[in-house]
Design an enzyme around this catalytic site. Structure first.
Site, mmCIF file in Angstrom:
data_model
loop_
_atom_site.group_PDB
_atom_site.id
_atom_site.type_symbol
_atom_site.label_atom_id
_atom_site.label_comp_id
_atom_site.label_asym_id
_atom_site.label_seq_id
_atom_site.Cartn_x
_atom_site.Cartn_y
_atom_site.Cartn_z
ATOM 1 N N LYS A 29 -13.116 -70.674 78.123
ATOM 2 C CA LYS A 29 -13.523 -71.670 77.125
ATOM 3 C C LYS A 29 -15.007 -71.570 76.802
ATOM 4 O O LYS A 29 -15.414 -71.717 75.664
ATOM 5 C CB LYS A 29 -13.192 -73.061 77.666
ATOM 6 C CG LYS A 29 -13.498 -74.201 76.729
ATOM 7 C CD LYS A 29 -12.531 -74.203 75.582
ATOM 8 C CE LYS A 29 -12.864 -75.264 74.556
ATOM 9 N NZ LYS A 29 -12.153 -74.981 73.289
ATOM 10 N N GLU A 54 -5.602 -65.386 69.496
ATOM 11 C CA GLU A 54 -5.994 -65.882 70.811
ATOM 12 C C GLU A 54 -4.808 -66.263 71.673
ATOM 13 O O GLU A 54 -4.774 -65.951 72.851
ATOM 14 C CB GLU A 54 -6.849 -67.151 70.664
ATOM 15 C CG GLU A 54 -8.256 -66.926 70.259
ATOM 16 C CD GLU A 54 -9.033 -68.224 70.318
ATOM 17 O OE1 GLU A 54 -8.757 -69.113 69.493
ATOM 18 O OE2 GLU A 54 -9.910 -68.355 71.191
ATOM 19 N N GLU A 80 -9.978 -68.507 60.531
ATOM 20 C CA GLU A 80 -9.709 -69.364 61.691
ATOM 21 C C GLU A 80 -8.217 -69.347 62.052
ATOM 22 O O GLU A 80 -7.859 -69.299 63.231
ATOM 23 C CB GLU A 80 -10.209 -70.786 61.382
ATOM 24 C CG GLU A 80 -9.912 -71.834 62.429
ATOM 25 C CD GLU A 80 -10.554 -71.548 63.788
ATOM 26 O OE1 GLU A 80 -11.359 -70.616 63.913
ATOM 27 O OE2 GLU A 80 -10.197 -72.273 64.748
ATOM 28 N N CYS A 114 -17.403 -68.708 84.412
ATOM 29 C CA CYS A 114 -16.776 -69.150 85.652
ATOM 30 C C CYS A 114 -17.061 -70.634 85.828
ATOM 31 O O CYS A 114 -17.967 -71.186 85.206
ATOM 32 C CB CYS A 114 -17.367 -68.395 86.835
ATOM 33 S SG CYS A 114 -17.316 -66.615 86.609
ATOM 34 N N LYS A 146 -6.801 -68.152 65.672
ATOM 35 C CA LYS A 146 -5.923 -68.974 66.521
ATOM 36 C C LYS A 146 -4.703 -68.171 66.943
ATOM 37 O O LYS A 146 -4.303 -68.184 68.098
ATOM 38 C CB LYS A 146 -5.449 -70.242 65.790
ATOM 39 C CG LYS A 146 -6.444 -71.331 65.567
ATOM 40 C CD LYS A 146 -6.922 -72.041 66.804
ATOM 41 C CE LYS A 146 -8.075 -71.304 67.445
ATOM 42 N NZ LYS A 146 -9.404 -71.572 67.083
ATOM 43 N N ARG A 174 -12.569 -72.640 82.239
ATOM 44 C CA ARG A 174 -13.745 -71.769 82.126
ATOM 45 C C ARG A 174 -13.461 -70.341 82.600
ATOM 46 O O ARG A 174 -14.248 -69.438 82.340
ATOM 47 C CB ARG A 174 -14.898 -72.339 82.975
ATOM 48 C CG ARG A 174 -15.322 -73.722 82.576
ATOM 49 C CD ARG A 174 -16.461 -74.191 83.475
ATOM 50 N NE ARG A 174 -17.634 -73.378 83.255
ATOM 51 C CZ ARG A 174 -18.579 -73.638 82.366
ATOM 52 N NH1 ARG A 174 -18.487 -74.711 81.623
ATOM 53 N NH2 ARG A 174 -19.608 -72.837 82.223
ATOM 54 N N HIS A 228 -8.646 -53.982 47.907
ATOM 55 C CA HIS A 228 -9.648 -52.975 48.262
ATOM 56 C C HIS A 228 -9.292 -52.265 49.572
ATOM 57 O O HIS A 228 -10.150 -51.653 50.195
ATOM 58 C CB HIS A 228 -11.029 -53.622 48.346
ATOM 59 C CG HIS A 228 -11.451 -54.227 47.039
ATOM 60 N ND1 HIS A 228 -11.776 -53.460 45.942
ATOM 61 C CD2 HIS A 228 -11.535 -55.511 46.647
ATOM 62 C CE1 HIS A 228 -12.073 -54.276 44.925
ATOM 63 N NE2 HIS A 228 -11.928 -55.517 45.335
ATOM 64 N N ASN A 286 -22.026 -68.316 88.670
ATOM 65 C CA ASN A 286 -21.573 -68.135 87.287
ATOM 66 C C ASN A 286 -22.717 -67.465 86.551
ATOM 67 O O ASN A 286 -23.830 -67.982 86.557
ATOM 68 C CB ASN A 286 -21.249 -69.507 86.669
ATOM 69 C CG ASN A 286 -21.011 -69.415 85.179
ATOM 70 O OD1 ASN A 286 -20.595 -68.368 84.672
ATOM 71 N ND2 ASN A 286 -21.293 -70.504 84.467
ATOM 72 N N GLY A 287 -22.456 -66.328 85.913
ATOM 73 C CA GLY A 287 -23.519 -65.632 85.181
ATOM 74 C C GLY A 287 -23.481 -64.153 85.504
ATOM 75 O O GLY A 287 -22.483 -63.642 86.025
ATOM 76 N N TRP A 321 -14.040 -65.794 85.953
ATOM 77 C CA TRP A 321 -13.733 -64.971 84.784
ATOM 78 C C TRP A 321 -14.525 -63.688 85.015
ATOM 79 O O TRP A 321 -15.750 -63.680 84.904
ATOM 80 C CB TRP A 321 -14.169 -65.679 83.501
ATOM 81 C CG TRP A 321 -13.749 -64.971 82.251
ATOM 82 C CD1 TRP A 321 -12.566 -65.131 81.580
ATOM 83 C CD2 TRP A 321 -14.513 -64.017 81.499
ATOM 84 N NE1 TRP A 321 -12.532 -64.321 80.478
ATOM 85 C CE2 TRP A 321 -13.706 -63.620 80.398
ATOM 86 C CE3 TRP A 321 -15.767 -63.437 81.650
ATOM 87 C CZ2 TRP A 321 -14.126 -62.694 79.458
ATOM 88 C CZ3 TRP A 321 -16.192 -62.501 80.705
ATOM 89 C CH2 TRP A 321 -15.371 -62.145 79.628
#
Ligand code: AGP
Length: 607
Positions: A602, A487, A480, A2, A484, A27, A503, A101-102, A75
């Site tokens: 983020k 996301e 990566e 947050c 991307k 955030r 495999h 925040n937390g 968030w």
């Protein structure tokens, strides 16, 4: 995750808080709220589900006067994202308001205790428990707000960055931190509280970072005071920020992510500037100069990171082992911290984190320090928790990264890892150092192909799933590229080492399934060609990233994207760029929110 922001001073707090929230919105962005103390000393709280823009609409035509206020963008962790669960939260008497925040881990027994003592709860959040606990302590023990905060915080388990205002003292904000970032900005008889400096940089460049279990009291009459939970006064260290507003704005780009992709020639240049020379004879990373013998004598290097930073760690592992012959292990920070790992005092633990605030990576750092290892941080955010907790380290110097999908931080991290390996390698690999100087120019060449990558993305926007393949140094690039895509396009994508296909995952390949293969010139090029043949034999649609001048893959693949030729070690710095652009354009094509994708934030400051 947050974002919190606070203001106290002579100006109207509301516009400053709303503007700060917009800068912190990366955030968390599922709900937002503001609390203001008005001229009659009442606390007005406005909050809503959605983004800061929704909050602004909600507040339109409502009284927003007041020189003291706190604000929050959320968030969700405890309780669904809705208006009731949004912060700020009042205490029962509505005399105190708090943003957080937390996570308060022991919120459940505390909630029960408070209910037994007559407290009622409106929300299902852990945060409301904290504000009620503070009020409960304040009333039951007959103490002022600061001692009440100190006592309450000593009873909670978990992480917090909080800011609190109180009706009876409109000229004061109390803020505290444990394992969640918090900074106090100092202006001209005004103060700012924020999760990170981006929220306040346009008002002041003088800041003090609050450490774990410290409390900042900003009071218009008494100034700034920092104390710990035992009320011992601490000397705040004020630092000057080196950050410009344009670094936080889109500067004409449609999205921050696109801006950040296009910044990479400059950010890599900034990362190497002053650290390597054109002749290729010198790599001067101060963290390595100061600790060269420690690195050379290290039993092992363990790299801990999450997400994109974990992918750059895999590239670092390959390069450090190959050039320096030091054994390297790469661990997810979240797994490392909980599995009682063997850590020797002569191990070096490298923590990689763009934000420098990732809770799991920070916890891994603390664990490594407890076990006596030397910790080296590779961070972007200057003054961040991990950069301060580490014994030494190197910043990547790519400037603030706002887009939730990391791009320039990834290439910055790889650049620093390469420079570390070059600084430790004996004899120095001048050919790589010289080539590293040419990378910004080569990325510019790739960026010029943006239009054709955009065109290619049109034909991929409807695909239901993607496979990304690479080998050697391009395997983490495949991971990566897939991350991307996941996301920001919400499309399933898997990254694999190309040879692993047979495999199992090759069962997914059927006619038209897009398989992105990174097939640049390398020691495993021929092997990758065989893997492409296997995909083609099952009618997969191969989109290959190749080195300019390629003569073999171009004849096999359905489409190719060319990148300039470089030394194999530096390949990832080039081959990832088209994958970033591809994900970006597919997301835009689908009309999605590129910079703030759903469910993400983020800075992941909760575990
Ligand atoms: C990258 O696109 C992600 N948003 C995410 O995986 C990120 O890299 C991860 O959360 C780690 O963050 P950090 O580098 O700030 O520690």
């Amino acid at each position: 995750m947050c974002g919190i922001v606070g203001y106290i001073g002579q100006r109207n707090a509301c516009p400053i808080l709303i503007n700060g929230l917009k800068r912190l919105e990366y955030r968390g962005y599922d709900s937002a709220g503001v609390a203001l103390i008005n001229s009659s000393g009442e606390i007005n709280i406005y909050k809503t589900k959605g983004k800061v823009a929704d909050l602004e609409c909600f507040m339109h035509n409502k009284p927003t006067d007041g020189h003291t206020g706190i604000a929050h963008t959320r968030w969700a962790t405890h309780g669904e994202p809705n208006r009731v669960n949004a912060h700020p939260h009042y205490s029962s008497s509505e005399k105190i308001a708090l943003i957080h925040n937390g996570i308060i881990e022991n919120y459940s027994p505390l909630r029960q205790m408070l209910i037994q003592n007559g407290y009622e709860f409106k929300s299902t959040t852990d945060t409301e428990v904290l504000v009620q606990l503070i009020e409960y302590v304040r009333v039951s023990e007959g103490v002022g707000l600061l001692p009440a905060v100190q006592i309450a915080l000593s009873r909670v388990v978990g992480s917090y960055a909080i800011a609190i205002i109180e009706r009876s003292n409109p000229g004061r904000i109390i803020a505290a931190r444990k394992s969640s970032p918090l900074v106090v900005g100092i202006g001209d008889n005004e103060y700012f509280i924020a999760s990170d400096v981006s929220a306040i940089i346009e008002h002041t460049s003088s800041v003090t970072y609050i450490n774990d279990e410290e409390i900042a009291v900003v009071d218009l009459k008494e100034g700034l005071k920092v104390v710990n939970l035992s009320n011992e006064e601490l000397l705040p260290v004020v630092v000057k920020l080196d950050l410009t507003l344009s670094q936080l704005e889109k500067c004409g780009y449609e999205h921050f992510m696109l801006k950040e992709i296009f910044e990479q020639p400059q950010t890599i240049f900034d990362s190497i500037r002053g650290r390597i020379n054109l002749e290729g004879t010198n790599v001067a990373l101060s963290g390595i100069i100061d600790n060269r013998e420690r690195f050379r004598n290290a039993r092992r290097i363990i790299i801990v990171a999450c997400g994109t930073s974990w992918h750059s760690a895999l590239i670092g592992e390959h390069i450090l082992e190959s050039l320096c012959r030091i054994p390297v292990e790469v661990e997810y920070a979240s797994e490392f911290r909980y599995r009682n790992p063997v850590i020797y005092p002569d191990d070096i633990v490298i923590a990689i984190s763009q934000s420098g605030e990732t809770a799991d990576t920070l916890a891994a750092v603390e664990l490594a320090k407890e076990r006596g290892a030397f910790v080296y941080g590779i961070c972007n955010a200057v003054g961040s928790s991990i950069s301060r907790a580490a014994h030494s380290g190197s910043y990547i110097h790519v400037g603030p990264e706002i887009g939730v999908a990391s791009t320039k931080a990834f290439t910055g991290q790889i650049t620093v890892l390469i420079m570390m390996a070059l600084a430790l390698a004996e004899p120095i690999r001048s050919d790589i150092v010289r080539e590293l100087n040419k990378i910004p120019g080569k990325i510019e060449e790739i960026l010029r192909t943006n239009d054709s990558i955009c065109e290619l993305s049109n034909s991929l926007a409807d695909a239901k799933g993607f496979i990304y393949l690479g080998r050697g140094l391009n395997y983490p690039v495949a991971l990566e590229g897939a991350l991307k895509l996941k996301e920001i396009t919400y499309t399933h994508a898997e990254g694999y080492p190309a040879a692993e296909m047979k495999h199992g995952p090759i069962a997914l390949v059927e006619e038209g399934v897009p398989v992105i293969v990174i097939a640049t010139d390398s020691s495993v090029y021929d092997k990758v060609i065989s893997n492409i043949q296997e995909i083609k034999a099952r009618r997969g649609r191969v989109i290959a990233v190749v080195t300019r001048g390629d003569t073999q893959v171009v004849n096999l693949a359905d489409s190719v994207i060319e990148v300039p030729s470089t030394i194999e070690y530096l390949n990832p710095l080039l081959s990832v760029i088209p994958l970033q652009l591809l994900a970006y354009h597919i997301a835009v094509n689908k009309g999605l929110d590129v910079d703030q994708p759903r469910n993400l934030a983020k800075s992941v400051t909760v575990e």
